[in-house]
Scaffold this motif. Sequence first.
Motif, mmCIF file in Angstrom:
data_model
loop_
_atom_site.group_PDB
_atom_site.id
_atom_site.type_symbol
_atom_site.label_atom_id
_atom_site.label_comp_id
_atom_site.label_asym_id
_atom_site.label_seq_id
_atom_site.Cartn_x
_atom_site.Cartn_y
_atom_site.Cartn_z
ATOM 1 N N SER A 42 0.847 -1.179 0.000
ATOM 2 C CA SER A 42 0.000 0.000 0.000
ATOM 3 C C SER A 42 0.888 1.236 0.000
ATOM 4 N N GLU A 43 0.277 2.387 0.137
ATOM 5 C CA GLU A 43 1.063 3.620 0.192
ATOM 6 C C GLU A 43 1.924 3.675 1.445
ATOM 7 N N ASP A 44 1.504 2.963 2.505
ATOM 8 C CA ASP A 44 2.191 3.054 3.790
ATOM 9 C C ASP A 44 2.991 1.819 4.163
ATOM 10 N N ALA A 45 2.642 0.661 3.612
ATOM 11 C CA ALA A 45 3.213 -0.575 4.148
ATOM 12 C C ALA A 45 3.370 -1.651 3.077
ATOM 13 N N LEU A 46 4.087 -2.680 3.490
ATOM 14 C CA LEU A 46 4.369 -3.854 2.680
ATOM 15 C C LEU A 46 4.204 -5.058 3.598
ATOM 16 N N TRP A 47 3.608 -6.165 3.127
ATOM 17 C CA TRP A 47 3.354 -7.282 4.037
ATOM 18 C C TRP A 47 3.306 -8.612 3.281
ATOM 19 N N GLY A 48 3.356 -9.688 4.049
ATOM 20 C CA GLY A 48 3.252 -11.023 3.467
ATOM 21 C C GLY A 48 3.458 -12.098 4.511
ATOM 22 N N HIS A 49 3.127 -13.362 4.143
ATOM 23 C CA HIS A 49 3.332 -14.536 4.995
ATOM 24 C C HIS A 49 4.425 -15.396 4.387
ATOM 25 N N CYS A 50 5.388 -15.807 5.207
ATOM 26 C CA CYS A 50 6.493 -16.660 4.754
ATOM 27 C C CYS A 50 6.500 -17.941 5.579
ATOM 28 N N GLN A 51 6.520 -19.080 4.908
ATOM 29 C CA GLN A 51 6.528 -20.354 5.612
ATOM 30 C C GLN A 51 7.923 -20.639 6.153
ATOM 31 N N GLY A 52 8.013 -20.780 7.467
ATOM 32 C CA GLY A 52 9.282 -21.102 8.100
ATOM 33 C C GLY A 52 9.345 -22.566 8.462
ATOM 34 N N SER A 53 10.093 -22.890 9.513
ATOM 35 C CA SER A 53 10.253 -24.286 9.922
ATOM 36 C C SER A 53 9.055 -24.795 10.718
ATOM 37 N N GLY A 54 8.229 -23.888 11.250
ATOM 38 C CA GLY A 54 7.065 -24.295 12.027
ATOM 39 C C GLY A 54 5.829 -24.475 11.163
ATOM 40 N N LYS A 55 4.720 -24.834 11.807
ATOM 41 C CA LYS A 55 3.470 -25.050 11.084
ATOM 42 C C LYS A 55 2.843 -23.734 10.632
ATOM 43 N N LYS A 56 2.983 -22.707 11.455
ATOM 44 C CA LYS A 56 2.340 -21.433 11.180
ATOM 45 C C LYS A 56 3.310 -20.506 10.440
ATOM 46 N N PRO A 57 2.897 -19.952 9.320
ATOM 47 C CA PRO A 57 3.815 -19.050 8.595
ATOM 48 C C PRO A 57 4.077 -17.779 9.392
ATOM 49 N N TYR A 58 5.243 -17.196 9.139
ATOM 50 C CA TYR A 58 5.604 -15.942 9.795
ATOM 51 C C TYR A 58 4.893 -14.777 9.105
ATOM 52 N N GLN A 59 4.460 -13.820 9.915
ATOM 53 C CA GLN A 59 3.883 -12.582 9.390
ATOM 54 C C GLN A 59 4.974 -11.514 9.368
ATOM 55 N N ALA A 60 5.269 -10.985 8.193
ATOM 56 C CA ALA A 60 6.290 -9.941 8.048
ATOM 57 C C ALA A 60 5.653 -8.705 7.438
ATOM 58 N N CYS A 61 5.976 -7.559 7.970
ATOM 59 C CA CYS A 61 5.463 -6.314 7.391
ATOM 60 C C CYS A 61 6.476 -5.186 7.602
ATOM 61 N N VAL A 62 6.347 -4.163 6.781
ATOM 62 C CA VAL A 62 7.270 -3.031 6.782
ATOM 63 C C VAL A 62 6.465 -1.747 6.696
ATOM 64 N N GLU A 63 6.733 -0.805 7.583
ATOM 65 C CA GLU A 63 6.229 0.556 7.414
ATOM 66 C C GLU A 63 7.276 1.295 6.593
ATOM 67 N N LEU A 64 6.890 1.780 5.440
ATOM 68 C CA LEU A 64 7.861 2.273 4.469
ATOM 69 C C LEU A 64 8.389 3.662 4.774
ATOM 70 N N ALA A 65 7.675 4.458 5.554
ATOM 71 C CA ALA A 65 8.099 5.841 5.775
ATOM 72 C C ALA A 65 9.399 5.914 6.545
ATOM 73 N N GLU A 66 9.562 5.100 7.619
ATOM 74 C CA GLU A 66 10.727 5.287 8.503
ATOM 75 C C GLU A 66 12.025 4.696 7.955
ATOM 76 N N PRO A 67 12.166 3.458 7.506
ATOM 77 C CA PRO A 67 11.220 2.362 7.605
ATOM 78 C C PRO A 67 11.279 1.688 8.981
ATOM 79 N N ALA A 68 10.218 0.922 9.285
ATOM 80 C CA ALA A 68 10.172 0.124 10.504
ATOM 81 C C ALA A 68 9.711 -1.275 10.116
#
Length: 438
Positions: A42-68
């Motif tokens: 979006s205009e403010d953020a970036l996001w997605g799910h990445c499958q790691g070693s566990g059953k539940k995928p990791y949630q990753a997101c970025v606030e683009l302004a700072e970035p954070a």
Amino acid sequence: MVAAAVAPWSAERVIGLAPDAASAKAGRGLATAAKWADTGASEDALWGHCQGSGKKPYQACVELAEPAYRCTCPSRKFPCKHVLGLMLLWSAGAVAAAEEEPEWVGSWLESRAGRAERARQRAESAGPRDEKAAAKRADERLTRVRSGAAELREWLTDRLGAGLGGLRGGDELRTVAARMVDAQAPGLASGLRRAAALADARRGAPQALLGELSMLFLLADSVSRLDELPAELVETVRTRLGFPVDTARVLESGERVSDDWLVVGVSDEENDGLVTRRAWLRGERSDRTAVVLAFAPPGRPLDGSLPTGHVVSAELAFHPGVPPLRASVVDRAEPVLAPEPRGVAVDGALDGYARALAADPWTDRVPVVLARVVPTRHGESWALSDEDGKQALPLVSTVDPWPLLALAATGPVTVAAEWGATGLHPLTCWHDGRVIRL
């Protein structure tokens, strides 16, 4: 209607955010669409799910302004490899714009905005600064620093008169350093701790130890002559002693320079439980050099708004000193990837270092961009030399030469580095049209 998204950053800018080479390599390995699901921008953020070693995928997101950054993985690195992989995927144009952020991303953005608003309200409620009380505290501290500096001058005179052979390792120096901390002179304490490390060393230490102690004596002696020194040099001495600079006042009254600033290199250094990031800039029109500092505890994200190898149109406010070098960013545009910069030969780097020392004898490092250099053997270590091999600058002993050897396998390269008394610390290399953070 799909919301407008921020234009993807270059891969070089993303890799410049990596906390270390291992994270950058792992991030590249995750920059494939097959490893991600539910991505969006979006205009403010970036996001997605990445499958790691566990059953539940990791949630990753970025606030683009700072970035954070935010990721549900257990990594203590910021940004982690998942965030880097997501951002590299985005830079390759493989993350589509979305109509709105998912709830978990929106909640995170709202919590960050709430914290920022509360911080603003606390700052406003604090009221105006009590200038009289601040001046009193400054005078009291200066009195303590003068006393500590006088004690250090006396101790150094006695110790050097008796000979350095009487030092049994660095314990005695660390004891004196603790007294300088009590005297609120952290710059003197840091110098004594560096000297202690040299005293603990075996090889080649006496000359380096004598040099460190000599510069400490010069700094301590300068405290007794602050009333006699030029105003700009007084500011340099105060900075070296560890007096803080009021950034708000720098932004209000510091020298302003607007230019297109090339970020020639970024260096991270951990000391006393704090990571310092130095972003070295060179003005394309003014030919001024500037360093912008950022600080964070180990493992926490540092300012990534000045990526290596990019040009940033910005206005800088310079802190006082001789020469004015440290700067704070007043306003800036989005970074743009820059072509390979012009550089100097080894003799040009030596001339620049000599001028820096003449202006500020406590200078411990200066930035340099070396053109058409190659790695060569320098005794038992390595150096970067001109093509003809007649002049060379030795690398610091902790530098791994193999990345440079690989990059320069087909010919000379352009390298940006920090150059100081301990040697050359390479930061950036330009190779085949790419900028590579070393």
